[in-house]
Design a protein around this motif. Structure first.
Motif, PDB file in Angstrom:
ATOM      1  N   GLU A 285       0.852  -1.187   0.000  1.00  0.00           N
ATOM      2  CA  GLU A 285       0.000   0.000   0.000  1.00  0.00           C
ATOM      3  C   GLU A 285       0.888   1.237   0.000  1.00  0.00           C
ATOM      4  O   GLU A 285       1.791   1.351   0.828  1.00  0.00           O
ATOM      5  CB  GLU A 285      -0.907   0.006   1.227  1.00  0.00           C
ATOM      6  N   VAL A 286       0.621   2.143  -0.928  1.00  0.00           N
ATOM      7  CA  VAL A 286       1.433   3.357  -1.078  1.00  0.00           C
ATOM      8  C   VAL A 286       0.561   4.584  -0.814  1.00  0.00           C
ATOM      9  O   VAL A 286      -0.500   4.734  -1.439  1.00  0.00           O
ATOM     10  CB  VAL A 286       2.052   3.441  -2.485  1.00  0.00           C
ATOM     11  N   THR A 287       1.027   5.431   0.096  1.00  0.00           N
ATOM     12  CA  THR A 287       0.363   6.709   0.364  1.00  0.00           C
ATOM     13  C   THR A 287       1.356   7.820   0.063  1.00  0.00           C
ATOM     14  O   THR A 287       2.203   8.141   0.899  1.00  0.00           O
ATOM     15  CB  THR A 287      -0.104   6.814   1.824  1.00  0.00           C
ATOM     16  N   PRO A 288       1.300   8.403  -1.145  1.00  0.00           N
ATOM     17  CA  PRO A 288       2.231   9.467  -1.500  1.00  0.00           C
ATOM     18  C   PRO A 288       1.918  10.752  -0.731  1.00  0.00           C
ATOM     19  O   PRO A 288       0.860  10.897  -0.113  1.00  0.00           O
ATOM     20  CB  PRO A 288       1.999   9.664  -3.002  1.00  0.00           C
ATOM     21  N   TRP A 289       2.863  11.688  -0.789  1.00  0.00           N
ATOM     22  CA  TRP A 289       2.687  12.980  -0.149  1.00  0.00           C
ATOM     23  C   TRP A 289       1.494  13.722  -0.758  1.00  0.00           C
ATOM     24  O   TRP A 289       0.685  14.311  -0.061  1.00  0.00           O
ATOM     25  CB  TRP A 289       3.965  13.793  -0.322  1.00  0.00           C
ATOM     26  N   ASP A 290       1.372  13.674  -2.059  1.00  0.00           N
ATOM     27  CA  ASP A 290       0.310  14.408  -2.740  1.00  0.00           C
ATOM     28  C   ASP A 290      -0.363  13.474  -3.742  1.00  0.00           C
ATOM     29  O   ASP A 290       0.079  13.334  -4.880  1.00  0.00           O
ATOM     30  CB  ASP A 290       0.883  15.633  -3.448  1.00  0.00           C
TER      31      ASP A 290
ATOM     32  N   TYR B 256      -3.114   3.866  -2.844  1.00  0.00           N
ATOM     33  CA  TYR B 256      -3.485   2.738  -3.702  1.00  0.00           C
ATOM     34  C   TYR B 256      -2.764   1.484  -3.240  1.00  0.00           C
ATOM     35  O   TYR B 256      -1.765   1.552  -2.513  1.00  0.00           O
ATOM     36  CB  TYR B 256      -3.156   3.034  -5.170  1.00  0.00           C
ATOM     37  N   THR B 257      -3.282   0.351  -3.656  1.00  0.00           N
ATOM     38  CA  THR B 257      -2.730  -0.946  -3.242  1.00  0.00           C
ATOM     39  C   THR B 257      -2.323  -1.758  -4.465  1.00  0.00           C
ATOM     40  O   THR B 257      -3.010  -1.748  -5.491  1.00  0.00           O
ATOM     41  CB  THR B 257      -3.765  -1.741  -2.419  1.00  0.00           C
ATOM     42  N   LEU B 258      -1.211  -2.454  -4.325  1.00  0.00           N
ATOM     43  CA  LEU B 258      -0.708  -3.325  -5.385  1.00  0.00           C
ATOM     44  C   LEU B 258      -0.728  -4.766  -4.884  1.00  0.00           C
ATOM     45  O   LEU B 258      -0.300  -5.047  -3.761  1.00  0.00           O
ATOM     46  CB  LEU B 258       0.724  -2.919  -5.760  1.00  0.00           C
TER      47      LEU B 258
ATOM     48  N   PRO C 180     -10.038  -0.160  -5.916  1.00  0.00           N
ATOM     49  CA  PRO C 180     -11.007  -0.004  -7.004  1.00  0.00           C
ATOM     50  C   PRO C 180     -10.373   0.308  -8.354  1.00  0.00           C
ATOM     51  O   PRO C 180     -11.051   0.779  -9.262  1.00  0.00           O
ATOM     52  CB  PRO C 180     -11.849   1.177  -6.517  1.00  0.00           C
ATOM     53  N   TYR C 181      -9.058   0.074  -8.504  1.00  0.00           N
ATOM     54  CA  TYR C 181      -8.374   0.434  -9.751  1.00  0.00           C
ATOM     55  C   TYR C 181      -8.008  -0.785 -10.596  1.00  0.00           C
ATOM     56  O   TYR C 181      -7.174  -0.701 -11.483  1.00  0.00           O
ATOM     57  CB  TYR C 181      -7.096   1.223  -9.427  1.00  0.00           C
ATOM     58  N   GLU C 182      -8.624  -1.935 -10.323  1.00  0.00           N
ATOM     59  CA  GLU C 182      -8.209  -3.167 -10.988  1.00  0.00           C
ATOM     60  C   GLU C 182      -8.392  -3.132 -12.497  1.00  0.00           C
ATOM     61  O   GLU C 182      -7.704  -3.850 -13.227  1.00  0.00           O
ATOM     62  CB  GLU C 182      -8.952  -4.378 -10.397  1.00  0.00           C
ATOM     63  N   ASP C 183      -9.301  -2.297 -12.984  1.00  0.00           N
ATOM     64  CA  ASP C 183      -9.542  -2.223 -14.428  1.00  0.00           C
ATOM     65  C   ASP C 183      -8.832  -1.046 -15.085  1.00  0.00           C
ATOM     66  O   ASP C 183      -9.024  -0.788 -16.287  1.00  0.00           O
ATOM     67  CB  ASP C 183     -11.049  -2.116 -14.697  1.00  0.00           C
ATOM     68  N   THR C 184      -8.017  -0.342 -14.304  1.00  0.00           N
ATOM     69  CA  THR C 184      -7.304   0.812 -14.837  1.00  0.00           C
ATOM     70  C   THR C 184      -6.024   0.360 -15.520  1.00  0.00           C
ATOM     71  O   THR C 184      -5.250  -0.416 -14.958  1.00  0.00           O
ATOM     72  CB  THR C 184      -6.949   1.806 -13.710  1.00  0.00           C
ATOM     73  N   ALA C 185      -5.803   0.813 -16.742  1.00  0.00           N
ATOM     74  CA  ALA C 185      -4.624   0.393 -17.511  1.00  0.00           C
ATOM     75  C   ALA C 185      -3.360   1.045 -16.954  1.00  0.00           C
ATOM     76  O   ALA C 185      -3.355   2.219 -16.555  1.00  0.00           O
ATOM     77  CB  ALA C 185      -4.803   0.769 -18.976  1.00  0.00           C
TER      78      ALA C 185
ATOM     79  N   PRO D 264       7.560   0.241  -7.180  1.00  0.00           N
ATOM     80  CA  PRO D 264       7.109   0.602  -5.833  1.00  0.00           C
ATOM     81  C   PRO D 264       6.752  -0.612  -4.979  1.00  0.00           C
ATOM     82  O   PRO D 264       6.960  -0.607  -3.757  1.00  0.00           O
ATOM     83  CB  PRO D 264       5.879   1.490  -6.085  1.00  0.00           C
ATOM     84  N   ALA D 265       6.245  -1.669  -5.617  1.00  0.00           N
ATOM     85  CA  ALA D 265       5.861  -2.860  -4.861  1.00  0.00           C
ATOM     86  C   ALA D 265       7.068  -3.602  -4.296  1.00  0.00           C
ATOM     87  O   ALA D 265       7.007  -4.202  -3.218  1.00  0.00           O
ATOM     88  CB  ALA D 265       5.043  -3.792  -5.743  1.00  0.00           C
ATOM     89  N   LEU D 266       8.178  -3.549  -5.001  1.00  0.00           N
ATOM     90  CA  LEU D 266       9.361  -4.307  -4.599  1.00  0.00           C
ATOM     91  C   LEU D 266      10.389  -3.460  -3.842  1.00  0.00           C
ATOM     92  O   LEU D 266      11.514  -3.904  -3.610  1.00  0.00           O
ATOM     93  CB  LEU D 266      10.029  -4.907  -5.844  1.00  0.00           C
ATOM     94  N   SER D 267      10.012  -2.269  -3.433  1.00  0.00           N
ATOM     95  CA  SER D 267      10.963  -1.340  -2.810  1.00  0.00           C
ATOM     96  C   SER D 267      11.705  -1.952  -1.628  1.00  0.00           C
ATOM     97  O   SER D 267      12.922  -1.812  -1.502  1.00  0.00           O
ATOM     98  CB  SER D 267      10.237  -0.070  -2.359  1.00  0.00           C
ATOM     99  N   LEU D 268      10.983  -2.626  -0.733  1.00  0.00           N
ATOM    100  CA  LEU D 268      11.651  -3.147   0.461  1.00  0.00           C
ATOM    101  C   LEU D 268      12.540  -4.344   0.163  1.00  0.00           C
ATOM    102  O   LEU D 268      13.484  -4.619   0.900  1.00  0.00           O
ATOM    103  CB  LEU D 268      10.626  -3.509   1.530  1.00  0.00           C
ATOM    104  N   SER D 269      12.266  -5.068  -0.912  1.00  0.00           N
ATOM    105  CA  SER D 269      13.143  -6.181  -1.273  1.00  0.00           C
ATOM    106  C   SER D 269      14.466  -5.666  -1.833  1.00  0.00           C
ATOM    107  O   SER D 269      15.437  -6.419  -1.933  1.00  0.00           O
ATOM    108  CB  SER D 269      12.464  -7.096  -2.295  1.00  0.00           C
TER     109      SER D 269
END
Length: 306
Positions: A159-164, A168-170, A185-190, A200-205
């Motif tokens: 889950e990413v919460t940007p400054w501005d 959203y969740t990946l 709710p963004y599963e259908d967004t290209a 962003p999802a793999l940042s901690l790895s």
């Protein structure tokens, strides 16, 4: 002196070293040892990399004079041997034992892949033959900053919460390690590309801090949150901070499910992460706080807004 060992007393007993003081033109720092191991005083007693200390011990004990160089002080900085106490480019290194007895007192320099030394009270400079030195010019290079061992296959969602921007969740794709997709709710967004969600999802790895300070010393503005949930049920929450174009990550205590694997991971991470503020590069900060608009194609559909 050509062919002679530079530091015969140190070579005779490298294990007696208990304190290393380094002074450069930019900074000074001290490495010290207690019953738990080596640490750096200037970073709140943060642990030092064992391999770097082993490399230094080997380099110092094996160091041999090869040939005499210049005796002209005006040329010392060409060899990296200028006295840092006078603004020179060298690194003044002193190693002592637990009795305070000095085992090493050298100005060390590196130029074009070669090592040079000078005793502080002498004008003669020497080229030396030895194994590679750990970097002395930057204190942070000594720190044991490999603090998160998290394989890509362990990450279930992020889950990413940007400054501005919107949170959203990946979600990890089934049977595709290291590949992620947008969650409702963004599963259908290209996405702008199939791989856009992965960084962003793999940042901690791929977490690679460049410095660290005690959390109590951090004075910066909170600018986002990055949460990683593992398949074992461990939540790793990283809060992002910024000040004067420097970027920091602070980890909260993990929230784990009642599984032995999650508990083991939690204990290991808390021992290394909690209580510290880790500095990261501007690029890594940008990846960890990637806005949703930067990874989707075009405008977000109104129906996707929570």
């Amino acid at each position: 002196r050509a062919g002679l060992v530079v530091l015969p007393e140190f070579s005779a007993d490298v294990t007696s070293a208990s304190m290393i003081d380094v002074l450069t033109r930019e900074e000074s720092y001290q490495l010290a040892r207690d019953n738990e191991g080596w640490f750096m005083e200037e970073r709140g007693r943060f642990p030092v990399r064992r391999q770097s200390l082993a490399d230094l011990s080997e380099a110092l004990s094996a160091m041999v004079y090869t040939r005499e160089m210049t005796r002209d002080p005006r040329k010392f900085d060409q060899l990296g041997l200028g006295d840092p106490r006078e603004g020179g480019a060298g690194a003044l290194m002193r190693v002592s034992n637990d009795k305070g007895e000095k085992l090493v007192d050298l100005i060390v320099g590196f130029k074009t892949g070669k090592a040079y030394v000078r005793h502080p009270d002498e004008q003669t400079t020497w080229a030396v033959d030895t194994t590679a030195f750990p970097p002395l010019q930057r204190a942070a290079r000594w720190l044991d900053l490999y603090v998160i061992d998290l394989p890509e296959s362990a990450i279930a969602q992020v889950e990413v919460t940007p400054w501005d921007g919107e949170t959203y969740t990946l979600l990890a794709k089934e049977d595709e390690v290291g590949e992620f997709k947008l969650a409702p709710p963004y599963e259908d967004t290209a996405l702008i590309a199939d791989y856009a969600a992965n960084p962003p999802a793999l940042s901690l790895s791929r977490f690679a801090p460049i410095d660290v300070i005690p959390l109590e010393d951090l004075d910066a503005e909170s600018v986002g949150v990055h949460r990683t949930l593992t398949y074992a049920g461990l939540m790793i929450e990283a809060e992002m901070f910024r000040r004067d174009q420097r970027y920091w990550v602070v980890f909260s205590e993990g929230l784990e499910q009642d599984t032995p694997e999650a508990q083991s991971m939690l204990e290991d991470l808390e021992a290394k992460l909690v209580g510290w503020a880790f500095e990261i590069s501007r690029m890594d900060f940008a990846i960890m706080t990637t806005p949703l608009n930067d990874i989707v194609a075009g405008e977000l559909p109104e129906t996707a807004t929570p």
